[in-house]
Design a protein around this motif. Sequence first.
Motif, PDB file in Angstrom:
ATOM      1  N   THR A   2       0.820  -1.213   0.000  1.00 17.79           N
ATOM      2  CA  THR A   2       0.000   0.000   0.000  1.00 17.79           C
ATOM      3  C   THR A   2       0.855   1.265   0.000  1.00 17.79           C
ATOM      4  O   THR A   2       0.502   2.271  -0.628  1.00 17.79           O
ATOM      5  CB  THR A   2      -0.924   0.012   1.232  1.00 17.79           C
ATOM      6  OG1 THR A   2      -1.774  -1.130   1.171  1.00 17.79           O
ATOM      7  CG2 THR A   2      -1.772   1.260   1.287  1.00 17.79           C
ATOM      8  N   GLY A   3       1.983   1.218   0.700  1.00 15.88           N
ATOM      9  CA  GLY A   3       2.835   2.394   0.862  1.00 15.88           C
ATOM     10  C   GLY A   3       2.694   2.956   2.259  1.00 15.88           C
ATOM     11  O   GLY A   3       1.579   3.088   2.785  1.00 15.88           O
ATOM     12  N   ALA A   4       3.815   3.265   2.892  1.00 17.94           N
ATOM     13  CA  ALA A   4       3.824   3.702   4.286  1.00 17.94           C
ATOM     14  C   ALA A   4       3.562   5.195   4.415  1.00 17.94           C
ATOM     15  O   ALA A   4       3.740   5.975   3.478  1.00 17.94           O
ATOM     16  CB  ALA A   4       5.177   3.361   4.918  1.00 17.94           C
ATOM     17  N   ALA A   5       3.178   5.600   5.626  1.00 20.64           N
ATOM     18  CA  ALA A   5       3.003   7.010   5.948  1.00 20.64           C
ATOM     19  C   ALA A   5       4.345   7.732   5.913  1.00 20.64           C
ATOM     20  O   ALA A   5       5.408   7.105   5.992  1.00 20.64           O
ATOM     21  CB  ALA A   5       2.372   7.145   7.334  1.00 20.64           C
ATOM     22  N   VAL A   6       4.315   9.036   5.823  1.00 24.70           N
ATOM     23  CA  VAL A   6       5.532   9.851   5.819  1.00 24.70           C
ATOM     24  C   VAL A   6       6.298   9.596   7.117  1.00 24.70           C
ATOM     25  O   VAL A   6       5.736   9.656   8.214  1.00 24.70           O
ATOM     26  CB  VAL A   6       5.199  11.337   5.658  1.00 24.70           C
ATOM     27  CG1 VAL A   6       6.436  12.200   5.866  1.00 24.70           C
ATOM     28  CG2 VAL A   6       4.585  11.584   4.288  1.00 24.70           C
ATOM     29  N   PHE A   7       7.575   9.333   6.983  1.00 25.90           N
ATOM     30  CA  PHE A   7       8.380   8.860   8.104  1.00 25.90           C
ATOM     31  C   PHE A   7       8.371   9.811   9.296  1.00 25.90           C
ATOM     32  O   PHE A   7       8.015   9.427  10.414  1.00 25.90           O
ATOM     33  CB  PHE A   7       9.812   8.608   7.623  1.00 25.90           C
ATOM     34  CG  PHE A   7      10.797   8.389   8.731  1.00 25.90           C
ATOM     35  CD1 PHE A   7      10.786   7.213   9.460  1.00 25.90           C
ATOM     36  CD2 PHE A   7      11.718   9.375   9.052  1.00 25.90           C
ATOM     37  CE1 PHE A   7      11.687   7.017  10.492  1.00 25.90           C
ATOM     38  CE2 PHE A   7      12.619   9.187  10.080  1.00 25.90           C
ATOM     39  CZ  PHE A   7      12.605   8.008  10.804  1.00 25.90           C
TER      40      PHE A   7
END
Length: 447
Positions: A244-249
């Motif tokens: 899905t893709g991770a949140a901004v670090f």
Amino acid sequence: MTIKQYNDKPLSHLSYAIVSDGKMALVDPARDPQAYYDFAEEQKAKIVAVFETHPHADFVSSHLQIHQETGAAIYVSKLVGANYPHHSFDEGEELKMNGITFKCIHTPGHSPDGITIHAVDKATTKEAIFTGDTLFIGDVGRPDLREKVGNMTAKRKELAQAMYKTMTTKYNHLSDNVWVYPAHGAGSLCGKNMSSDTTSTLGNERIGNWAFQKQTEEEFVGEILDGQPFIPSYFGHNVDINKTGAAVFRKSISDIPVHLNVESFDADAPVIDTRPQAVYKANHLAKSFNIMARSENDKIETWIGAIIQPNEQFYLVLDSISDYDEILSRIAKIGYESQVKAVLTLGQVNFESSNALEYADFKQHPDHYTIIDIRNVSEFEDSQIFDSAKNYPLNELRASAINIPTDKPIMVHCAGGYRSATGSSIIESILPKAKVYDLSERINDFD
């Protein structure tokens, strides 16, 4: 073609930046993209492409964040079924970036959707392959991580057979001079016999890597399936995040509640205490687990991800609030930062202490103790340090410790002392009436 390798040693994760005439491509980037941004500025290069060789199980990638912040296109196999903006990159397809041509080779085996990125520099004729978790230095990726997760699932034997086909057919058209850049090195749980080297050539691998040697499919499958390390709880969770893709670090670790110098605490979730072993044993919250950070060769990411379940909330005890950024950054590598209910430091209050090691008595009368070996099954089967020891692997200990006999004092050991701090604290938590001791580094006296 300039290639820069990044080595995240606690996870044995290798990622890459490839630069050509002011443009940069990344392969399998780590959760925090800052190092790549710094290198792009240094090289006066624009990040234009991010290649994902497969949905990783052992770390969370920053591919989506990099796309959002730089406009770089993400290239990944259509077999992944990615839920983020991307361009499909599959067998036979190419991408040109100034003088470099990136070619895709479908290399299933570790995962059904795995690809190898073949980079060719027209000016220098240098060639490199970025092999993800397919081909390592001295080994190949384990085939038993995709039975239940991902857009494509496959049984371990089917993937082992696919890996045999990959190793016998997919790299044959490449010369011995092609450089090999894998996604992991020694210490990763994605394979079992990786070299400490982090780069090689195809020629060297054809000579020294067991997977390239002449053997039947049956022999290959038997070897690759035998003796693989345990699978931490977080692996499947990371495959789903990466799909899905991770949140901004930075944002993901910036909004966690902090409680400083607590003098009492009623925990409604597991407590992970990251302080040094001696500090923990002298004074800690009841039923907390000691998973040390900032010690030599620690693997806090792996052990939090093995002991805490995906989506299970937990508290985090730090030695100092100055450790916040470093330790939360490490937890974010496995996508667990959203599970931290609060960060704590302890006040000058006596909470609980662990039993002091009665080493002389144990050395003289080991038969007076129930000896618990918390090493992995493969380690235990390979060599038993004490004949009477019972094997309770650390990654299973929260569930299995209740079965440990308590008629004698319990002595916990691992291979070098790091894991036994965690294991003894878990057993203390689950068997509060038992006498539990940690052999710690004294295990080295029994080699």
